[in-house]
Design an enzyme around this catalytic site. Structure first.
Site, PDB file in Angstrom:
ATOM      1  CD1 TRP A 158     -69.005  -0.982  32.173  1.00 46.84           C
ATOM      2  CD2 TRP A 158     -68.995  -1.668  34.246  1.00 46.84           C
ATOM      3  NE1 TRP A 158     -68.182  -0.166  32.751  1.00 46.84           N
ATOM      4  CE2 TRP A 158     -68.029  -0.500  33.787  1.00 46.84           C
ATOM      5  CE3 TRP A 158     -68.769  -2.263  35.238  1.00 46.84           C
ATOM      6  CZ2 TRP A 158     -67.015   0.018  34.834  1.00 46.84           C
ATOM      7  CZ3 TRP A 158     -68.030  -1.735  36.227  1.00 46.84           C
ATOM      8  CH2 TRP A 158     -67.139  -0.592  35.913  1.00 46.84           C
ATOM      9  CG  HIS A 174     -65.689  -1.170  30.193  1.00 47.90           C
ATOM     10  ND1 HIS A 174     -65.180  -1.258  31.617  1.00 47.90           N
ATOM     11  CD2 HIS A 174     -65.186  -2.612  30.049  1.00 47.90           C
ATOM     12  CE1 HIS A 174     -64.994  -2.397  32.067  1.00 47.90           C
ATOM     13  NE2 HIS A 174     -65.019  -3.350  31.239  1.00 47.90           N
ATOM     14  NE  ARG A 200     -71.015   1.270  29.705  1.00 48.05           N
ATOM     15  CZ  ARG A 200     -70.351   2.069  30.286  1.00 48.05           C
ATOM     16  NH1 ARG A 200     -71.110   2.999  31.051  1.00 48.05           N
ATOM     17  NH2 ARG A 200     -69.099   2.112  30.337  1.00 48.05           N
ATOM     18  CD  GLN A 214     -65.877   3.679  27.931  1.00 43.69           C
ATOM     19  OE1 GLN A 214     -64.994   2.519  27.859  1.00 43.69           O
ATOM     20  NE2 GLN A 214     -66.636   3.893  28.770  1.00 43.69           N
ATOM     21  CB  VAL A 257     -58.166   1.848  39.418  1.00 44.22           C
ATOM     22  CG1 VAL A 257     -57.632   1.835  37.742  1.00 44.22           C
ATOM     23  CG2 VAL A 257     -59.913   2.279  39.270  1.00 44.22           C
ATOM     24  CB  ALA A 311     -56.107   2.160  33.810  1.00 47.45           C
TER      25      ALA A 311
HETATM   26  N1  DAH Z   1     -64.108   1.304  31.990  1.00 50.98           N
HETATM   27  C1  DAH Z   1     -64.762   2.718  33.038  1.00 50.98           C
HETATM   28  C2  DAH Z   1     -66.067   2.907  32.159  1.00 50.98           C
HETATM   29  O1  DAH Z   1     -66.589   2.201  31.343  1.00 50.98           O
HETATM   30  C3  DAH Z   1     -63.822   3.703  32.603  1.00 50.98           C
HETATM   31  C4  DAH Z   1     -62.841   3.727  33.494  1.00 50.98           C
HETATM   32  C5  DAH Z   1     -62.460   4.032  34.610  1.00 50.98           C
HETATM   33  C6  DAH Z   1     -61.713   3.371  32.696  1.00 50.98           C
HETATM   34  C7  DAH Z   1     -61.288   3.980  35.328  1.00 50.98           C
HETATM   35  C8  DAH Z   1     -60.215   3.103  33.506  1.00 50.98           C
HETATM   36  C9  DAH Z   1     -60.334   3.542  34.724  1.00 50.98           C
HETATM   37  O2  DAH Z   1     -59.163   2.809  32.847  1.00 50.98           O
HETATM   38  O3  DAH Z   1     -59.065   3.408  35.383  1.00 50.98           O
HETATM   39  O4  DAH Z   1     -67.059   3.175  33.240  1.00 50.98           O
END
Ligand code: DAH
Length: 347
Positions: A158, A174, A200, A214, A257, A311
């Site tokens: 990120w 994100h 980003r 997103q 996660v 999530a």
């Molecule tokens: N936040 C991650 C990204 O920006 C995407 C993401 C992945 C969100 C897994 C989630 C998750 O809630 O469980 O790449």
């Protein structure tokens, strides 16, 4: 020629000239020539004193009378010409109220906003509330509470635009930081989706932008399992892409996660056989997902022994691209009306 004859002739000539004066400027020039300080009537009256004594009374009276007559004539002519002038200006400036109006150009909803509304409607049916979060975020929510400590290599993924050094405030990378914000202020059951902009530090190409949208999803309750995640995402895919869509999970890593997956939907265009849109794979990548990491639950004061959750996060431009066959993500923020008009819906 007698004095009276001279004056009669002067009057006839002046009258003729005045009738010929076509506009206000010509009338004013006429006034100057006859009645002005050096005008002929003025000069005549001034010359009365040098006439023989017996002629003076008659000449004076007749000269004054002529002056009055000409001044009257001038006033009438001036009024006529002024009225005419006004009429002409009014005619020239007139607005034709019978002309058809110019249609105002109406804006239309941006394709990304349309997609957000649609997603929000779909998730409302599944019991998820739509909430929004800050785009300028602290490192604590963007990283720490998501189990991404300062020295964690995952922070590189990120790569971030910092608002304040040494990185306490960032443009969120994100929508996941809203997971912690929501959980901190509510008790389970939690079911929210969070659409919004993310940023980003990234080189742009056909599938990467430094700003995009997103949609985050979070469900926390007792007894939530991966089956709930799969069911939710399958229903989403069906609502978006048609009734017989299937969802594929593959292992992936996200610090917040465990287990983590990426998920794809089978391509609606070729029914999974492989085509141009799915690049021959039969699958369209939608985003990342997983079961909320126990450390994330602990971080917001939830007991991981009691609660579990799933999530997911998906790219909104990506979804719009898959649905409409757009092959360059830069088109969405490119401000080209020819592109945007194709998405305009009738009001
Ligand atoms: N936040 C991650 C990204 O920006 C995407 C993401 C992945 C969100 C897994 C989630 C998750 O809630 O469980 O790449």
């Amino acid at each position: 020629m007698s004095v009276q004859e001279q004056l009669d002739e002067l009057r006839d000539r002046a009258q003729g000239e005045l009738d010929d004066a076509a506009d206000l400027a010509a009338a004013l020039a006429w006034e100057k020539a006859h009645l002005g300080p050096k005008g002929d009537v003025t000069l005549f009256l001034r010359g009365v004193g040098s006439l023989p004594t017996e002629d003076r009374p008659l000449a004076g009276r007749a000269g004054n009378a002529l002056k009055i007559v000409l001044a009257d004539l001038f006033e009438q002519r001036r009024a006529t010409l002024a009225a005419h002038d006004l009429e002409q200006r009014l005619a020239a400036d007139a607005i034709d109220v019978t002309l058809p109006g110019r249609p105002p150009s109406l804006g239309a909803e941006h394709p990304v906003s349309q997609m957000i509304d649609e997603l929000s409607d779909i998730f409302a049916l599944l019991g998820f509330q739509t909430v929004f979060g800050p785009e300028v975020e602290t490192a604590r929510y963007n990283f720490d509470l998501l189990n991404i400590p300062a020295d964690h290599p995952a922070r590189d993924v990120w790569d971030t635009i910092h608002v304040e050094s040494p990185g306490e405030l960032v443009l969120r990378t994100h929508t996941s930081p809203m997971q912690a914000r929501v959980m901190e202020t509510t008790q389970p059951p939690v079911r929210v989706v969070v659409p919004g902009r993310v940023y980003r530090y990234e080189a742009q190409d056909a599938s990467h932008e430094w700003m995009f949208h997103q949609l985050e999803g979070l469900a926390v309750d007792r007894h939530i399992t991966m089956a709930d995640l799969k069911g939710t995402l399958t229903e989403l895919a069906r609502q978006l892409f048609g009734p017989s869509r299937r969802i594929r999970f593959r292992c992936d890593f996200f610090p917040f996660v465990e287990p983590g997956v990426d998920f794809a939907v089978d391509c609606a265009l070729c029914n999974g056989k492989g085509c141009r849109v799915c690049k021959g794979t039969g699958w369209l990548e939608m985003g990342g997902a997983g079961m909320v990491h126990p450390r994330v639950l602990e971080g917001v004061g939830y007991d991981p022994a009691r609660y579990s959750g799933f999530a997911f996060g998906l790219g909104i431009e990506r979804l719009a691209m898959m649905r409409s066959g757009v092959d360059d993500v830069r088109a969405f923020a490119g401000n080209d009306l020819r592109f945007l008009r194709q998405f305009a819906r009738a009001a």
